[in-house]
Structures are given as C-alpha cells and as structure tokens.
Design a protein around this motif. Structure first.
Motif, PDB file in Angstrom:
ATOM      1  N   ASN A 161       0.795  -1.239   0.000  1.00  7.63           N
ATOM      2  CA  ASN A 161       0.000   0.000   0.000  1.00  7.63           C
ATOM      3  C   ASN A 161       0.825   1.285   0.000  1.00  7.63           C
ATOM      4  OD1 ASN A 161       0.806   0.370   2.662  1.00  7.63           O
ATOM      5  ND2 ASN A 161      -1.168  -0.198   3.555  1.00  7.63           N
ATOM      6  N   ILE A 162       2.141   1.171  -0.153  1.00  6.43           N
ATOM      7  CA  ILE A 162       2.923   2.396  -0.378  1.00  6.43           C
ATOM      8  C   ILE A 162       3.846   2.224  -1.571  1.00  6.43           C
ATOM      9  CG2 ILE A 162       2.919   3.280   2.009  1.00  6.43           C
ATOM     10  CD1 ILE A 162       5.894   2.307   2.184  1.00  6.43           C
ATOM     11  N   VAL A 163       4.130   3.343  -2.182  1.00  2.00           N
ATOM     12  CA  VAL A 163       5.183   3.466  -3.199  1.00  2.00           C
ATOM     13  C   VAL A 163       5.982   4.680  -2.764  1.00  2.00           C
ATOM     14  CG1 VAL A 163       5.639   4.062  -5.612  1.00  2.00           C
ATOM     15  CG2 VAL A 163       3.732   2.529  -5.055  1.00  2.00           C
ATOM     16  N   ILE A 164       7.297   4.574  -2.791  1.00  4.29           N
ATOM     17  CA  ILE A 164       8.128   5.743  -2.481  1.00  4.29           C
ATOM     18  C   ILE A 164       8.617   6.328  -3.806  1.00  4.29           C
ATOM     19  CG2 ILE A 164      10.225   6.582  -1.337  1.00  4.29           C
ATOM     20  CD1 ILE A 164       8.101   5.536   0.633  1.00  4.29           C
ATOM     21  N   ALA A 165       8.469   7.640  -3.957  1.00  5.29           N
ATOM     22  CA  ALA A 165       9.014   8.311  -5.147  1.00  5.29           C
ATOM     23  C   ALA A 165      10.146   9.218  -4.699  1.00  5.29           C
ATOM     24  CB  ALA A 165       7.928   9.105  -5.854  1.00  5.29           C
ATOM     25  N   TYR A 166      11.364   8.885  -5.141  1.00  6.03           N
ATOM     26  CA  TYR A 166      12.504   9.754  -4.849  1.00  6.03           C
ATOM     27  C   TYR A 166      12.603  10.787  -5.964  1.00  6.03           C
ATOM     28  CZ  TYR A 166      17.186  11.639  -4.773  1.00  6.03           C
ATOM     29  OH  TYR A 166      18.235  12.519  -4.790  1.00  6.03           O
ATOM     30  N   GLU A 167      12.363  12.029  -5.599  1.00  2.00           N
ATOM     31  CA  GLU A 167      12.380  13.105  -6.590  1.00  2.00           C
ATOM     32  C   GLU A 167      13.245  14.259  -6.086  1.00  2.00           C
ATOM     33  OE1 GLU A 167       8.622  12.918  -9.217  1.00  2.00           O
ATOM     34  OE2 GLU A 167       8.091  13.985  -7.401  1.00  2.00           O
ATOM     35  N   PRO A 168      14.486  14.339  -6.568  1.00  2.00           N
ATOM     36  CA  PRO A 168      15.301  15.498  -6.186  1.00  2.00           C
ATOM     37  C   PRO A 168      14.584  16.768  -6.653  1.00  2.00           C
ATOM     38  CG  PRO A 168      16.574  13.916  -7.517  1.00  2.00           C
ATOM     39  CD  PRO A 168      15.146  13.483  -7.563  1.00  2.00           C
ATOM     40  N   VAL A 169      14.345  17.699  -5.745  1.00  2.00           N
ATOM     41  CA  VAL A 169      13.520  18.872  -6.071  1.00  2.00           C
ATOM     42  C   VAL A 169      14.108  19.636  -7.261  1.00  2.00           C
ATOM     43  CG1 VAL A 169      12.618  21.054  -5.154  1.00  2.00           C
ATOM     44  CG2 VAL A 169      12.737  19.043  -3.673  1.00  2.00           C
TER      45      VAL A 169
END
Ligand code: PGA
Length: 255
Positions: A161-169
């Motif tokens: 039930n989770i997905v992590i999105a790594y997004e450098p700003v």
C-alpha cells in the motif's frame, strides 16, 4: 533480474482539461498494439478522475489522484478526502510532492497523515521525498531523504500500500538530472531504511520510483539502476507519445 514489477506513474499536476482525455485514448491504443512489461498509472487532476475512469475502464492503466485532506469529510472548503478520490475512481494518491511541500508548507507529519488517509480509504499512497539543490550541495541529501522517509511513512504502511518516489527537487521540471550513480546511492539508502522500518520481507518489496525530468531519451538510464522500480513522470506524461516512449523502456530492456 528484479523481483519487483515496476510502476511508471504519470503526474499531470495542474494540467489537463476534458480534451486531454484524448491522450489517454491514444495511450491505450498504443499499448494495445505494443504492450509493455510494467504497471502503468495516470494521475490527472481531480476534475478529470471520473471521466478518466470511463476511458481507462478494463485497460492496463490504473488511475491515481494527487493529494488529499487527512480527514474523511467535514468543513474544509475546497479540499478533497481520500474517500472522495476513491469514490471517483482513484486507486492511489500522490502525497508529499515537493510542490505541495513548497507551495503549501506541508510537513512530514501532514504527509504522514495524508498517506494514512489514503490507506484508510483502501488506496495506495505514493509518498514523495527528495532534497533541494542547496541540500544536495551541502552534502545533506541522505539526511534529508532519511528524515522525510522516517517522518512521512505512516504506521499503516506495507509493501502493498505504499510506493516511495525519490524526486530530487532540483530535477523536477528543470531538465537537470542526477547521475545514475547518485540515484542508485539514494535508492539503496531508501531500500535499507524501508527494510529497517518494515522488516526485511516487506521492505524489500516496496516499489521505489525515481522522478525528476524523466524523458523518453533518458528513461532507460534511470530505470536500469539497481533499486529503481519505475518512475514518477511529470511533464513527459502529458503527451501519450512521450509517456509511451518512457513505458517502452520496459518492452525494450525486459522483453
Ligand atoms: P517532471 O516532474 O517529470 O516534469 O520533472 C516529475 C514530478 O514532479 O513528479
């Protein structure tokens, strides 16, 4: 190679009118002709969710929403609850996007509550984390990402039930991107954090997406990095041809 089925999710942000649904139809036509080996999701603005649900019905493309209020209902003019988004057809909600953190001062605690709200409504929470340019320059990337991960993932979290999105700003909407090595380092760090938090088995199965200026031309570079289980795509998700160009990375590399 990787045990986790990847996910490529398109985040339309504050873009899209009724006419934009034609892009979804084009995408489905293209996928019918040339299927890809990845899960696919599109997250249009809330105004288009019900219409998009009609277009996507029975297809391989899942529907997601952007942001929600932590509470299920109440006197909060202009806000939408996770239950409302589920009712409109969303299967997931993007929470903690850096644009929300910056534009609306969202804290890890609020993002945590929003992710928990998604779970309460039976939806997946796509939890976004990532450092600013100044933080990267200052060598604080892993500190920031570690703190956001610890603070933003709710107690209800599980691999399903989770997905992590790594997004450098600094990579969002700028055309700038980190090196594949840098992405690999951060994703490895996030994986270790998830295992510590959720246990070895659950932590190993959470999908960790890379996001930030992913385009057809650079997608394979990022999607082939260890512990990168797909992408969260902004600008390049608005046009079916561009989005398919990214999705097709999986047809080409994993076929
Ligand atoms: P971008 O946005 O692909 O336009 O850089 C990514 C995101 O913010 O999810």
């Amino acid at each position: 190679m990787k045990g986790i089925r990847p996910l490529v999710a398109g985040n339309w942000k504050m873009n899209g009118l009724g006419a934009s649904l034609g892009e979804l139809s084009s995408l489905l036509e293209r996928l019918n002709r040339d299927p890809v080996a990845t899960d696919i999701m599109v997250c249009p603005p809330a105004t288009l969710l019900s219409l998009a649900r009609e277009v996507l019905m029975g297809s391989a493309v899942a529907l997601g929403a952007q942001d929600c209020h932590p509470l299920p209902s109440g006197a909060h003019t202009g806000d939408l609850s996770a239950e409302m988004l589920a009712d409109a057809g969303a299967e997931a909600i993007i929470v903690g996007h850096s644009e929300r953190r910056a534009d609306h001062g969202e804290t890890d605690a609020l993002v945590n509550a929003k992710a928990a709200a998604a779970h309460r409504a039976g939806l997946t929470a796509i939890i976004c984390i990532g450092e600013t340019e100044a933080e990267r320059r200052g060598g604080a990337t892993l500190d920031v990402v570690g703190r956001q991960l610890a603070g933003s993932v709710p107690p209800s979290a599980a691999a399903a039930n989770i997905v992590i999105a790594y997004e450098p700003v600094w990579a969002i909407g700028t055309g700038l991107t980190p090196s594949a090595d840098d992405v690999g380092q951060v994703h490895g760090f996030i994986r270790a954090g998830l295992k510590q938090r959720l246990g070895e088995a659950e932590g190993s199965d959470v999908r960790i997406l890379y996001g930030g200026s992913v385009k057809p031309a650079n997608a394979s570079e990022f999607l082939s990095v260890a512990e990168v289980n797909g992408a969260l795509v902004g600008g390049a998700s608005l046009k079916a041809s561009d989005f398919y160009g990214i999705l097709s990375t999986y047809a080409e590399t994993n076929a």
